[in-house]
Design a protein around this motif. Structure first.
Motif, mmCIF file in Angstrom:
data_model
loop_
_atom_site.group_PDB
_atom_site.id
_atom_site.type_symbol
_atom_site.label_atom_id
_atom_site.label_comp_id
_atom_site.label_asym_id
_atom_site.label_seq_id
_atom_site.Cartn_x
_atom_site.Cartn_y
_atom_site.Cartn_z
ATOM 1 N N GLY A 139 0.841 -1.406 0.101
ATOM 2 C CA GLY A 139 -0.017 -0.156 -0.030
ATOM 3 C C GLY A 139 0.674 1.219 -0.154
ATOM 4 N N PHE A 140 2.009 1.378 -0.423
ATOM 5 C CA PHE A 140 2.804 2.581 -0.778
ATOM 6 C C PHE A 140 1.832 3.647 -1.296
ATOM 7 N N TYR A 141 1.352 3.175 -2.496
ATOM 8 C CA TYR A 141 0.207 4.221 -3.181
ATOM 9 C C TYR A 141 -0.511 4.939 -2.229
ATOM 10 N N TRP A 142 -1.223 4.326 -1.413
ATOM 11 C CA TRP A 142 -2.329 4.768 -0.189
ATOM 12 C C TRP A 142 -1.507 5.637 0.769
ATOM 13 N N SER A 143 -0.417 5.183 1.201
ATOM 14 C CA SER A 143 0.178 5.953 2.051
ATOM 15 C C SER A 143 0.651 7.481 1.507
ATOM 16 N N VAL A 144 1.089 7.480 0.433
ATOM 17 C CA VAL A 144 1.217 8.991 -0.474
ATOM 18 C C VAL A 144 -0.285 9.627 -0.609
ATOM 19 N N TRP A 145 -1.217 8.765 -0.941
ATOM 20 C CA TRP A 145 -2.348 9.319 -1.265
ATOM 21 C C TRP A 145 -3.024 9.992 -0.173
ATOM 22 N N TRP A 146 -2.873 9.405 1.129
ATOM 23 C CA TRP A 146 -3.447 9.974 2.384
ATOM 24 C C TRP A 146 -2.572 11.205 2.694
ATOM 25 N N ALA A 147 -1.177 11.337 2.658
ATOM 26 C CA ALA A 147 -0.505 12.366 2.908
ATOM 27 C C ALA A 147 -1.105 13.540 1.916
ATOM 28 N N LEU A 148 -1.229 13.367 0.758
ATOM 29 C CA LEU A 148 -1.768 14.198 -0.051
ATOM 30 C C LEU A 148 -3.151 14.791 0.136
ATOM 31 N N PHE A 149 -4.119 13.676 0.586
ATOM 32 C CA PHE A 149 -5.511 13.908 1.100
ATOM 33 C C PHE A 149 -5.193 15.204 2.200
ATOM 34 N N TRP A 150 -4.475 14.829 3.116
ATOM 35 C CA TRP A 150 -4.433 15.872 4.516
ATOM 36 C C TRP A 150 -4.126 17.189 3.905
ATOM 37 N N ALA A 151 -3.220 17.207 2.827
ATOM 38 C CA ALA A 151 -2.599 18.546 2.383
ATOM 39 C C ALA A 151 -3.766 19.225 1.767
ATOM 40 N N VAL A 152 -4.464 18.743 0.789
ATOM 41 C CA VAL A 152 -5.279 19.349 0.137
ATOM 42 C C VAL A 152 -6.632 19.809 0.691
ATOM 43 N N GLY A 153 -6.908 19.281 1.677
ATOM 44 C CA GLY A 153 -7.877 19.499 2.567
ATOM 45 C C GLY A 153 -9.505 19.600 2.501
ATOM 46 N N VAL A 154 -9.628 18.448 1.398
ATOM 47 C CA VAL A 154 -10.954 18.471 1.291
ATOM 48 C C VAL A 154 -11.939 17.267 1.817
ATOM 49 N N ASP A 155 -13.070 17.098 1.807
ATOM 50 C CA ASP A 155 -13.928 16.173 2.339
ATOM 51 C C ASP A 155 -13.806 14.929 1.749
ATOM 52 N N LEU A 156 -13.777 13.829 2.381
ATOM 53 C CA LEU A 156 -13.412 12.466 1.886
ATOM 54 C C LEU A 156 -14.339 12.249 0.435
ATOM 55 N N SER A 157 -15.748 12.691 0.738
ATOM 56 C CA SER A 157 -16.384 12.399 -0.384
ATOM 57 C C SER A 157 -16.115 13.085 -1.732
ATOM 58 N N GLU A 158 -15.206 14.198 -1.691
ATOM 59 C CA GLU A 158 -14.964 14.922 -2.746
ATOM 60 C C GLU A 158 -13.552 14.651 -3.271
ATOM 61 N N ALA A 159 -12.984 13.666 -2.577
ATOM 62 C CA ALA A 159 -11.468 13.516 -2.858
ATOM 63 C C ALA A 159 -11.437 12.966 -4.381
ATOM 64 N N GLU A 161 -12.498 14.044 -6.980
ATOM 65 C CA GLU A 161 -12.674 15.057 -7.986
ATOM 66 C C GLU A 161 -11.375 16.145 -7.871
ATOM 67 N N HIS A 162 -10.601 15.831 -6.713
ATOM 68 C CA HIS A 162 -9.595 16.758 -6.563
ATOM 69 C C HIS A 162 -8.517 16.641 -7.772
ATOM 70 N N PRO A 163 -7.833 17.661 -8.504
ATOM 71 C CA PRO A 163 -6.830 17.492 -9.408
ATOM 72 C C PRO A 163 -5.533 16.805 -8.937
ATOM 73 N N LEU A 164 -5.135 17.270 -7.844
ATOM 74 C CA LEU A 164 -3.889 16.852 -7.032
ATOM 75 C C LEU A 164 -3.729 15.209 -7.005
ATOM 76 N N LEU A 165 -5.017 14.969 -6.451
ATOM 77 C CA LEU A 165 -5.043 13.240 -6.141
ATOM 78 C C LEU A 165 -5.209 12.491 -7.322
ATOM 79 N N ASN A 166 -6.011 13.159 -8.168
ATOM 80 C CA ASN A 166 -5.999 12.637 -9.644
ATOM 81 C C ASN A 166 -4.808 12.646 -10.421
ATOM 82 N N GLN A 167 -4.093 13.485 -10.265
ATOM 83 C CA GLN A 167 -2.494 13.364 -10.721
ATOM 84 C C GLN A 167 -1.525 12.428 -10.184
ATOM 85 N N TRP A 168 -1.834 12.249 -8.811
ATOM 86 C CA TRP A 168 -1.157 11.113 -8.164
ATOM 87 C C TRP A 168 -1.573 9.661 -8.636
#
Length: 204
Positions: A139-159, A161-168
């Motif tokens: 799960g390396f992918y998800w470790s980085v994904w969660w770090a990015l998720f906290w950084a962008v500060g969106v609700d989980l239900s909107e994740a 749709e976020h460009p940064l998370l989609n780029q990752w």
């Protein structure tokens, strides 16, 4: 559960989240499961008879509970002789990273109230009488994904749709498509895994 249901298993879901159970019941009932049962109950008191399960899945639970030994004992109790167990919980390397990037609530009830070391996890199940068949991380992918998720500060239900998370997500797929992609993934999963995983067997 979906994997098991699609293969015609009798599946039993136990959780404390009634809404999640309702959603699971709806999805599983549309699959090829032989039978679907759901129970709203804590992991410390599983409302099942002794020795009923041939496969036991406990995924991302033990880090939430007050006494993991009680939960492990319940999992073993409901398992039939020879039953296989699939156990996952956050890897301590991931939790260490999260301590630097996640909000304080991440480590408070009802979220993660303990950091589980790899030897500790295996020890709980050995002490309960199980044979450890395999222990690994992923799960390396998800470790980085969660770090990015906290950084962008969106609700989980909107994740989604976020460009940064989609780029990752796109970058990770490009890496996997390389000739050395699978080897790279394996190395990164060992370096910074999201979760640790145990496959175990109950004697009998």
């Amino acid at each position: 559960l979906g994997f098991c249901a699609a293969r015609g298993a009798h599946v039993i879901a136990v959780d404390i989240d009634a809404e999640a159970l309702d959603e699971a019941r709806g999805r599983l009932s549309e699959m090829s499961a032989r039978q679907v049962e759901v129970f709203e109950a804590p992991a410390e008191h599983i409302p099942l008879a002794d020795g009923i399960a041939t496969r036991v899945i406990c995924s991302e639970v033990l880090e939430h509970v007050d006494d993991p030994a009680v939960v492990v004992a319940e999992l073993v109790r409901v398992a039939a002789p020879g039953a296989l167990f699939l156990i996952t919980c956050p890897d301590p390397l991931h939790e260490e990273m999260q301590s630097h990037v996640a909000p304080a609530s991440y480590f408070e009830k009802p979220n993660h109230i303990r950091r589980i070391e790899r030897d500790e996890l295996a020890g709980w199940f050995r002490d309960a009488g199980l044979e450890i068949v395999e222990q690994t991380t992923f799960g390396f992918y998800w470790s980085v994904w969660w770090a990015l998720f906290w950084a962008v500060g969106v609700d989980l239900s909107e994740a989604d749709e976020h460009p940064l998370l989609n780029q990752w997500n796109a970058l990770w797929q490009d890496l996997l498509d390389l000739e050395l992609g699978p080897d790279l993934k394996q190395g990164l999963d060992e370096f910074l895994p999201l979760s640790q995983l145990i496959v175990a067997r109950k004697p009998g």
